[in-house]
Design a protein around this motif. Structure first.
Motif, mmCIF file in Angstrom:
data_model
loop_
_atom_site.group_PDB
_atom_site.id
_atom_site.type_symbol
_atom_site.label_atom_id
_atom_site.label_comp_id
_atom_site.label_asym_id
_atom_site.label_seq_id
_atom_site.Cartn_x
_atom_site.Cartn_y
_atom_site.Cartn_z
ATOM 1 N N LYS A 61 -10.369 -18.834 -3.925
ATOM 2 C CA LYS A 61 -10.526 -17.853 -3.229
ATOM 3 C C LYS A 61 -9.876 -16.498 -3.166
ATOM 4 N N MET A 62 -8.454 -16.721 -3.513
ATOM 5 C CA MET A 62 -7.619 -15.637 -3.687
ATOM 6 C C MET A 62 -7.214 -15.206 -5.014
ATOM 7 N N GLY A 63 -7.831 -16.167 -6.186
ATOM 8 C CA GLY A 63 -7.369 -15.600 -7.420
ATOM 9 C C GLY A 63 -5.791 -15.690 -7.741
ATOM 10 N N ASN A 64 -5.561 -14.806 -8.380
ATOM 11 C CA ASN A 64 -4.082 -14.811 -9.024
ATOM 12 C C ASN A 64 -2.913 -14.182 -8.002
ATOM 13 N N LYS A 65 -3.595 -14.045 -6.829
ATOM 14 C CA LYS A 65 -2.570 -13.681 -5.578
ATOM 15 C C LYS A 65 -2.045 -14.745 -4.985
ATOM 16 N N PHE A 66 -2.600 -16.150 -5.254
ATOM 17 C CA PHE A 66 -1.922 -17.230 -4.509
ATOM 18 C C PHE A 66 -1.210 -18.056 -5.898
ATOM 19 N N LYS A 67 0.205 -18.211 -5.601
ATOM 20 C CA LYS A 67 0.828 -18.973 -6.513
ATOM 21 C C LYS A 67 1.706 -20.154 -6.068
ATOM 22 N N VAL A 68 1.723 -21.346 -6.679
ATOM 23 C CA VAL A 68 2.595 -22.427 -6.077
ATOM 24 C C VAL A 68 3.156 -23.125 -7.335
ATOM 25 N N ALA A 69 4.325 -23.658 -7.120
ATOM 26 C CA ALA A 69 5.032 -24.538 -8.083
ATOM 27 C C ALA A 69 5.159 -25.990 -7.719
ATOM 28 N N GLU A 265 -3.131 -17.164 3.745
ATOM 29 C CA GLU A 265 -4.087 -15.963 3.804
ATOM 30 C C GLU A 265 -3.201 -14.773 4.514
ATOM 31 N N GLN A 266 -2.436 -14.946 5.371
ATOM 32 C CA GLN A 266 -1.598 -13.887 5.899
ATOM 33 C C GLN A 266 -0.537 -13.177 4.931
ATOM 34 N N VAL A 267 -0.009 -14.070 3.881
ATOM 35 C CA VAL A 267 1.092 -13.566 2.893
ATOM 36 C C VAL A 267 -0.046 -12.639 2.134
ATOM 37 N N VAL A 268 -0.813 -13.066 1.830
ATOM 38 C CA VAL A 268 -1.833 -12.338 0.684
ATOM 39 C C VAL A 268 -2.385 -11.055 1.305
ATOM 40 N N LYS A 269 -2.519 -11.117 2.607
ATOM 41 C CA LYS A 269 -2.918 -9.765 3.301
ATOM 42 C C LYS A 269 -1.693 -8.800 3.534
ATOM 43 N N SER A 270 -0.434 -9.334 3.552
ATOM 44 C CA SER A 270 0.722 -8.617 4.005
ATOM 45 C C SER A 270 0.867 -7.363 3.037
ATOM 46 N N THR A 272 4.096 -6.277 2.358
ATOM 47 C CA THR A 272 5.406 -6.506 2.037
ATOM 48 C C THR A 272 5.605 -7.893 1.374
ATOM 49 N N LEU A 273 4.791 -8.469 1.369
ATOM 50 C CA LEU A 273 4.863 -10.084 0.808
ATOM 51 C C LEU A 273 4.033 -10.435 -0.442
ATOM 52 N N ARG A 274 4.320 -11.193 -1.430
ATOM 53 C CA ARG A 274 3.408 -11.511 -2.298
ATOM 54 C C ARG A 274 3.942 -12.999 -2.765
ATOM 55 N N PHE A 275 2.987 -13.807 -3.612
ATOM 56 C CA PHE A 275 3.380 -14.991 -3.968
ATOM 57 C C PHE A 275 3.799 -14.980 -5.251
ATOM 58 N N SER A 276 5.004 -15.701 -5.686
ATOM 59 C CA SER A 276 5.105 -15.700 -7.156
ATOM 60 C C SER A 276 5.690 -17.131 -7.454
ATOM 61 N N THR A 277 5.314 -17.452 -9.145
ATOM 62 C CA THR A 277 6.004 -18.527 -9.178
ATOM 63 C C THR A 277 7.276 -18.486 -9.642
#
Length: 442
Positions: A61-69, A265-270, A272-277
């Motif tokens: 759903k979020m593509g490369n905006k969502f990251k996890v390790a 979903e909240q982080v992707v909408k923010s 000031t925040l973004r997911f990173s590996t």
């Protein structure tokens, strides 16, 4: 923007069966297959599979905006292949999305970094090979067993070629400093250090379903507001936790999966925040200073030290006797012995021997399948004694043991010959009976 580094750790040991004194020298199989399969299947169905399905949906759903390790031990992956191959398949599907980074580990979740560089290197290489075989990734970032870290261990990891290492943002180490920055190793500054924000991590991992917690209930909106309120200059918030927090430690009925979905979903909408590996954090951020850790720390218990595994005399004795065999193991070529050697190194065996019955006692007891730490110690030492006998047979320590090993091999060869002769005798007797019966019929 602040980077949210979301990291999950997965480990399951090969648990030993009740191994008695009279088994030593007679029975060389140490494992409780029923418990191991039951536990793996249970946690896979409750936690790993539904969590992976959710992450896969988020990634699509979020593509490369969502990251996890992830950091998954080799012994856990072995058990998935044996008992829950659908877990491996679900991680492989996640890998194809490009949103997942796999970190390096010790193969069996061992304490080898505290004792022997060769054993440590072997464990790490074995784990790297397994990650590449299953997921096609060559790990760049290292996560040691239980996040154990010191300046010296960090230097070892840097020499193995890793660009960064994860550890605990322990208060007694950081003092007034914040864990929400990138640091470097005090001996080798080429190694970057990411430090866990233990308060925000444990709010999810341990406190989420605690109705006595003053912040209960925890909603995604509330949690993201805490993330956004972290100081303006802070650059990365490291949320590191066990993956079994989702569905096992925090049950589905408590709403933990809904929380994870809403949090993403909240982080992707923010704004000031973004997911990173972890690798992205290392590539994109500049370290702000050195972090000095002269004595090893971990993410376990109130003390954030090694006392969960090496805090009493039983644990220390078992640890020393295990690694006293490392030189023999270096000369050993027997595959079965190497497999058992890897499994024996799992830190869980020492954790079960812990006598910490105060602030962290309940948690220690809940993880152990033994009735007491003393029973765990006796059981492990019995296994270790049998393992030593087998090892001496293949790699004798002295001339006396060499003679004993030679005699042992001669006995084994004679036993094999006797078995073959008995089989031949039974075959001849059977043939004779058949001929006799055939003649009588005629």
């Amino acid at each position: 923007m602040k980077s949210i580094c979301l990291f999950f750790q997965i480990h399951q040991p090969f648990r030993h069966r009740r191994y008695r004194f009279f088994d030593i020298g007679n029975d060389h199989y140490y494992y409780d297959d029923y418990s191991n399969e039951s536990i793996i299947r249970n946690i896979a169905d409750k936690s790993y599979l539904p969590a992976n399905k959710l992450l896969l949906d988020l990634a699509k759903k979020m593509g490369n905006k969502f990251k996890v390790a992830f950091s998954i031990t080799g012994v856990a992956l072995e058990q998935f292949e044996l008992y829950a191959p659908d877990v491996i398949e679900s991680f492989q599907k996640l890998t194809k999305t490009g949103c997942v980074e796999f970190l390096a580990e010790t193969y069996s979740h061992s304490l080898s970094s505290l004792k022997d560089i060769d054993a440590f290197t072997d464990q790490v290489k074995k784990h790297d090979d397994q990650i590449f075989r299953l997921f096609g990734q060559k790990p760049r970032v290292f996560r040691n067993t239980e996040m154990i870290y010191s300046d010296e261990i960090g230097e070892k990891v840097a020499k193995l070629g890793y660009s960064a290492m994860l550890t605990e943002g322990a208060k007694h180490i950081l003092g007034w400093k914040s864990p929400d920055y990138l640091y470097v190793n005090a001996i080798n500054p080429r190694l970057k250090v990411l430090m866990r924000n233990y308060k925000l991590s444990d709010d999810i991992g341990f406190r989420f379903s605690d109705k006595n917690w003053d912040k209960y209930p925890l909603t995604a909106e509330k949690y993201v507001s805490w993330l956004e309120k972290v100081g303006e200059k802070e650059e990365v918030i490291n949320l590191f936790m066990g993956y079994d927090s989702f569905g096992t430690r925090q049950p589905k009925e408590a709403g933990i999966f809904d929380f994870l979905k809403a949090l993403a979903e909240q982080v992707v909408k923010s704004d000031t925040l973004r997911f990173s590996t972890p690798s992205e954090v290392v590539d994109e951020l500049q370290p702000i200073s050195v972090v000095s850790v002269p004595h090893a720390i971990s993410w376990s218990d109130e003390e954030r030290d090694l006392s969960a595994w090496l805090g009493n005399e039983m644990q220390k004795e078992a640890f020393e006797k295990l690694y006293a065999m490392k030189e023999q193991m270096a000369r050993c070529t027997n595959a079965e012995l190497h497999k058992d050697w890897n499994y024996l190194q799992a830190s869980d065996h020492f954790f079960y021997m812990s006598t910490k019955y105060f602030s962290d006692g309940d948690r220690h007891r809940s993880y152990s399948h033994f009735d007491s730490p003393y029973e765990a110690f006796i059981n492990y030492m019995n296994v270790l004694s049998d393992f030593k006998i087998r090892l001496n047979t293949h790699v004798p320590e002295s001339e006396v043991e060499n003679e004993i090993a030679l005699l042992h091999r001669m006995l084994e060869e004679k036993e094999e010959k006797i078995k073959k002769m008995e089989a031949d005798l039974r075959r001849l007797q059977k043939t004779k009976r058949q001929k006799t019966t055939s003649r009588k019929k005629k």
